[in-house]
Design an enzyme around this catalytic site. Structure first.
Site, mmCIF file in Angstrom:
data_model
loop_
_atom_site.group_PDB
_atom_site.id
_atom_site.type_symbol
_atom_site.label_atom_id
_atom_site.label_comp_id
_atom_site.label_asym_id
_atom_site.label_seq_id
_atom_site.Cartn_x
_atom_site.Cartn_y
_atom_site.Cartn_z
ATOM 1 N N LEU A 147 -1.716 63.510 42.145
ATOM 2 C CA LEU A 147 -1.995 64.760 42.917
ATOM 3 C C LEU A 147 -1.372 65.968 42.209
ATOM 4 O O LEU A 147 -0.374 66.356 42.689
ATOM 5 C CB LEU A 147 -1.428 64.691 44.679
ATOM 6 C CG LEU A 147 -2.308 63.604 45.233
ATOM 7 C CD1 LEU A 147 -1.812 63.350 46.729
ATOM 8 C CD2 LEU A 147 -3.795 64.197 45.471
ATOM 9 N N HIS A 148 -1.840 66.188 41.027
ATOM 10 C CA HIS A 148 -1.286 67.162 40.344
ATOM 11 C C HIS A 148 -2.387 68.201 39.824
ATOM 12 O O HIS A 148 -3.563 67.902 39.827
ATOM 13 C CB HIS A 148 -0.857 66.745 38.993
ATOM 14 C CG HIS A 148 0.354 65.876 39.419
ATOM 15 N ND1 HIS A 148 1.678 66.531 39.497
ATOM 16 C CD2 HIS A 148 0.548 64.383 39.469
ATOM 17 C CE1 HIS A 148 2.486 65.548 39.670
ATOM 18 N NE2 HIS A 148 1.743 64.126 39.765
ATOM 19 N N ALA A 149 -2.027 69.526 39.731
ATOM 20 C CA ALA A 149 -3.072 70.273 39.343
ATOM 21 C C ALA A 149 -4.293 70.538 40.095
ATOM 22 O O ALA A 149 -4.089 70.937 41.095
ATOM 23 C CB ALA A 149 -3.385 70.239 37.673
ATOM 24 N N PRO B 41 -6.610 68.440 41.388
ATOM 25 C CA PRO B 41 -6.630 67.621 42.687
ATOM 26 C C PRO B 41 -5.765 68.220 43.832
ATOM 27 O O PRO B 41 -6.166 68.170 45.180
ATOM 28 C CB PRO B 41 -6.367 66.424 42.064
ATOM 29 C CG PRO B 41 -6.586 66.148 40.664
ATOM 30 C CD PRO B 41 -6.325 67.465 40.312
#
Length: 86
Positions: free
Chosen positions: A14-16, A18
């Site tokens: 769950l980075h950037a 997403p």
């Protein structure tokens, strides 16, 4: 209360992008939404909370939703998380 146990399987977790997609979708629902990991309690309506939650590929999460649109929110968020791309 709606509850689902999931495993995040996309390469970046769950980075950037997403995280941004998750926040945008979560914010469309009235219900209180929480993502629990072994080490964090994440508010998916907050990009800072999501990015600070340390959710990487393979992280097991519990999605908890409570409110008037919890079932609809649960279905939509499970679909998003299960189909995340980088």
């Amino acid at each position: 209360m709606y509850e689902a146990k999931l495993k995040v399987m996309n390469e970046t977790g769950l980075h950037a992008r997403p995280a941004s997609d998750l926040m945008a979708l979560s914010s469309t629902f009235q219900s209180d939404i929480c993502i629990l990991t072994e080490n964090a309690r994440i508010n998916p309506k907050s990009i800072i909370s999501i990015l600070g939650g340390g959710v990487y590929k393979g992280t097991e999460i519990t999605l908890q939703i409570e409110g008037e649109d919890e079932e609809e929110a649960g279905r939509a968020l499970v679909e998003l998380i299960e189909n995340l791309t980088d």
